[in-house]
Design a protein around this motif. Sequence first.
Motif, PDB file in Angstrom:
ATOM      1  N   VAL A 170       0.839  -1.201   0.000  1.00 15.48           N
ATOM      2  CA  VAL A 170       0.000   0.000   0.000  1.00 15.48           C
ATOM      3  C   VAL A 170       0.875   1.252   0.000  1.00 15.48           C
ATOM      4  N   VAL A 171       0.227   2.383  -0.252  1.00 12.14           N
ATOM      5  CA  VAL A 171       0.885   3.681  -0.170  1.00 12.14           C
ATOM      6  C   VAL A 171       0.549   4.306   1.168  1.00 12.14           C
ATOM      7  N   ALA A 172       1.551   4.841   1.845  1.00 11.71           N
ATOM      8  CA  ALA A 172       1.347   5.544   3.113  1.00 11.71           C
ATOM      9  C   ALA A 172       1.757   7.005   2.946  1.00 11.71           C
ATOM     10  N   ILE A 173       0.799   7.903   3.127  1.00 11.08           N
ATOM     11  CA  ILE A 173       1.106   9.337   3.183  1.00 11.08           C
ATOM     12  C   ILE A 173       1.404   9.642   4.640  1.00 11.08           C
ATOM     13  N   VAL A 174       2.664   9.882   4.955  1.00  5.30           N
ATOM     14  CA  VAL A 174       3.097  10.063   6.339  1.00  5.30           C
ATOM     15  C   VAL A 174       3.176  11.559   6.637  1.00  5.30           C
ATOM     16  N   VAL A 175       2.321  12.014   7.553  1.00  5.57           N
ATOM     17  CA  VAL A 175       2.224  13.437   7.895  1.00  5.57           C
ATOM     18  C   VAL A 175       2.751  13.642   9.306  1.00  5.57           C
ATOM     19  N   SER A 176       3.716  14.526   9.456  1.00  7.37           N
ATOM     20  CA  SER A 176       4.334  14.775  10.759  1.00  7.37           C
ATOM     21  C   SER A 176       3.448  15.656  11.630  1.00  7.37           C
ATOM     22  N   GLU A 177       3.808  15.762  12.895  1.00  7.79           N
ATOM     23  CA  GLU A 177       3.102  16.648  13.821  1.00  7.79           C
ATOM     24  C   GLU A 177       3.261  18.103  13.394  1.00  7.79           C
ATOM     25  N   GLU A 178       4.443  18.457  12.904  1.00  9.91           N
ATOM     26  CA  GLU A 178       4.695  19.814  12.433  1.00  9.91           C
ATOM     27  C   GLU A 178       3.721  20.194  11.320  1.00  9.91           C
ATOM     28  N   ALA A 179       3.353  19.222  10.498  1.00 14.61           N
ATOM     29  CA  ALA A 179       2.474  19.480   9.356  1.00 14.61           C
ATOM     30  C   ALA A 179       1.032  19.042   9.614  1.00 14.61           C
ATOM     31  N   CYS A 183      -3.439   7.713   4.967  1.00 16.93           N
ATOM     32  CA  CYS A 183      -2.768   8.875   5.552  1.00 16.93           C
ATOM     33  C   CYS A 183      -2.548   8.583   7.026  1.00 16.93           C
ATOM     34  N   ILE A 184      -1.294   8.590   7.456  1.00 16.61           N
ATOM     35  CA  ILE A 184      -0.969   8.133   8.803  1.00 16.61           C
ATOM     36  C   ILE A 184       0.014   9.072   9.485  1.00 16.61           C
ATOM     37  N   GLU A 185       0.144   8.879  10.794  1.00 14.98           N
ATOM     38  CA  GLU A 185       1.188   9.524  11.570  1.00 14.98           C
ATOM     39  C   GLU A 185       2.414   8.601  11.588  1.00 14.98           C
ATOM     40  N   PRO A 186       3.611   9.158  11.792  1.00 15.89           N
ATOM     41  CA  PRO A 186       4.814   8.313  11.786  1.00 15.89           C
ATOM     42  C   PRO A 186       4.764   7.151  12.774  1.00 15.89           C
ATOM     43  N   ARG A 187       4.121   7.359  13.927  1.00 17.48           N
ATOM     44  CA  ARG A 187       4.103   6.300  14.952  1.00 17.48           C
ATOM     45  C   ARG A 187       3.299   5.072  14.515  1.00 17.48           C
ATOM     46  N   GLU A 188       2.494   5.211  13.457  1.00 15.48           N
ATOM     47  CA  GLU A 188       1.694   4.080  12.982  1.00 15.48           C
ATOM     48  C   GLU A 188       2.503   3.130  12.098  1.00 15.48           C
ATOM     49  N   LEU A 189       3.723   3.468  11.785  1.00 17.19           N
ATOM     50  CA  LEU A 189       4.586   2.583  11.009  1.00 17.19           C
ATOM     51  C   LEU A 189       5.145   1.476  11.899  1.00 17.19           C
ATOM     52  N   ARG A 190       5.306   0.303  11.331  1.00 17.03           N
ATOM     53  CA  ARG A 190       5.948  -0.798  12.062  1.00 17.03           C
ATOM     54  C   ARG A 190       7.090  -1.343  11.222  1.00 17.03           C
ATOM     55  N   PHE A 191       8.240  -1.477  11.847  1.00 21.51           N
ATOM     56  CA  PHE A 191       9.439  -1.920  11.136  1.00 21.51           C
ATOM     57  C   PHE A 191       9.643  -3.418  11.328  1.00 21.51           C
ATOM     58  N   THR A 192       9.938  -4.094  10.220  1.00 24.27           N
ATOM     59  CA  THR A 192      10.364  -5.492  10.264  1.00 24.27           C
ATOM     60  C   THR A 192      11.603  -5.630   9.381  1.00 24.27           C
ATOM     61  N   GLU A 193      12.280  -6.749   9.473  1.00 21.94           N
ATOM     62  CA  GLU A 193      13.461  -6.954   8.641  1.00 21.94           C
ATOM     63  C   GLU A 193      13.105  -7.016   7.157  1.00 21.94           C
ATOM     64  N   GLU A 194      11.854  -7.356   6.859  1.00 24.66           N
ATOM     65  CA  GLU A 194      11.420  -7.422   5.457  1.00 24.66           C
ATOM     66  C   GLU A 194      11.001  -6.065   4.919  1.00 24.66           C
ATOM     67  N   GLY A 195      10.742  -5.112   5.818  1.00 23.09           N
ATOM     68  CA  GLY A 195      10.314  -3.791   5.367  1.00 23.09           C
ATOM     69  C   GLY A 195       9.388  -3.134   6.359  1.00 23.09           C
ATOM     70  N   LEU A 196       8.671  -2.106   5.907  1.00 22.94           N
ATOM     71  CA  LEU A 196       7.746  -1.380   6.771  1.00 22.94           C
ATOM     72  C   LEU A 196       6.327  -1.912   6.566  1.00 22.94           C
ATOM     73  N   ARG A 197       5.579  -1.920   7.675  1.00 27.06           N
ATOM     74  CA  ARG A 197       4.196  -2.399   7.613  1.00 27.06           C
ATOM     75  C   ARG A 197       3.289  -1.389   8.301  1.00 27.06           C
ATOM     76  N   LEU A 198       1.999  -1.505   7.980  1.00 27.62           N
ATOM     77  CA  LEU A 198       1.019  -0.554   8.485  1.00 27.62           C
ATOM     78  C   LEU A 198       0.002  -1.296   9.339  1.00 27.62           C
ATOM     79  N   ASN A 199       0.052  -1.060  10.655  1.00 25.24           N
ATOM     80  CA  ASN A 199      -0.858  -1.745  11.562  1.00 25.24           C
ATOM     81  C   ASN A 199      -2.313  -1.397  11.284  1.00 25.24           C
ATOM     82  N   ALA A 200      -2.555  -0.128  10.952  1.00 23.10           N
ATOM     83  CA  ALA A 200      -3.934   0.346  10.788  1.00 23.10           C
ATOM     84  C   ALA A 200      -4.642  -0.330   9.623  1.00 23.10           C
TER      85      ALA A 200
END
Length: 456
Positions: A160-169, A192-209
């Motif tokens: 999927v595509v994740a639009i990651v929006v920071s707190e500043e923005a 569209c997610i916040e950075p904290r919603e990302l999950r890191f694995t050795e295979e790559g990034l995943r989206l819990n939501a």
Amino acid sequence: RQETGQTSWRIGLNPLPLSGDQLAFFQGLGTQLLRFYRALNHLYMESVRGTQPAWVASWLDQGKPDALVTYSRMKRYRDEVPGVIRPDIIPTQDGMVITELDSVPGGIGLTACMSQLYVQHFAPASPEDTVQPSQVIGGPDGMIEGFAAMLRRHLAHPGVVAIVVSEEAKDYRPEMMWMAKALTARGFETHCIEPRELRFTEEGLRLNAAGDRPIALIYRFYELFDLPNIPKAELVQYAAKKGAVSVTPPYKPALEEKSAFALLHHPALAPFWRTALGEELYVHLTTVMPRTWVLDPAPVPPSAVIPGLSVGGRAVMQWGDLAAATQKQRHFVIKPSGFSELAWGSRGVSVGHDLPQHEWAAAIETALAAFPHTPYVLQEFHKGRQYHVDYYDPHTGEILTMAGRARLSPYYFVTGETAELAGILATICPADKKVIHGMRDAIMVPCAVAQEGIGQ
């Protein structure tokens, strides 16, 4: 407003009309600016290698952390440029003036939503009106389709595509959520997610939501100066470095500096630009991009002057000469070049002829002192032409007319060798405002093509 967040502005009755010649200007500009970005990228890398002056890379890297500079120079990102190009353009009596370029622009979802609304719900009073809603540039779906086409070009993995929006923005999060829903409704799953919603694995990034879905592409809606404040920012960089996820815009702070305009106008670099751009485009860009100078506190030798800068007909040898200029002589703007929380949203801007002399002198002194960590630029000020725009007053229920000056923000999406125009957002501020931005008193509408022979 209800669709895209809590930001408030005045509601214009109709799109802002552009002539056929103006539309032609905007239609050609995207690919021209893409060529400029690629030439700037080439200039920077040649400076790093020593085949162009070393001060070019020094200016563009000034104030950035060494680790980010090293990361941006990785071979993996060597030829990458931003996938979205949005210039801010002031229409003047003499033509269009590009005040700056933004590769992480707000307004994508807002312009998309407003384009749909004006096409669907705003009917002209009569067939003789200057513009018809159906003539909105890009149509109801141009922004959505253009953004999707750009994102697809960067997809290199399933996911999927994740639009990651920071707190500043965060003020822009509602409009990007709207855009993510619009893309998903068309079969292009986007969140569209916040950075904290990302999950890191050795295979790559995943989206819990999204039910623990793999992320193929991150659209970075955060500024690079803000990286220390973004949760999991280092993990995103690591995953991108390993090729497990694609990220756009690329982590290349050198391409996000307003000082690029100063490089374009620097006489020592004219041979490079003429070769890289071609004579015709070089002349065109140096005409529409105002002269700009980096406020570098390094001493100027007695036998030299600051290239192209004069006050009252006299060449400027030291920045102190500029500080002493009269109010009529300082039609200049001072603003942070980039990589600063003050470098977006019209913050940190000083307009020379709008300030008393002591405040102008203080603005120059502050800018020079900030050079080690936040370089500033000096840019010619160009006064916008005046428009008269009707808007709805929700407090009285009346239709009122405002005299104002406009900033036109076209959105271009890069899909290869071209950057296609998808829509243009007009921000019209009261005529007494020197800096044009999305303030409460502004009217914000999409642009449309004027009917031939009407209002032109």
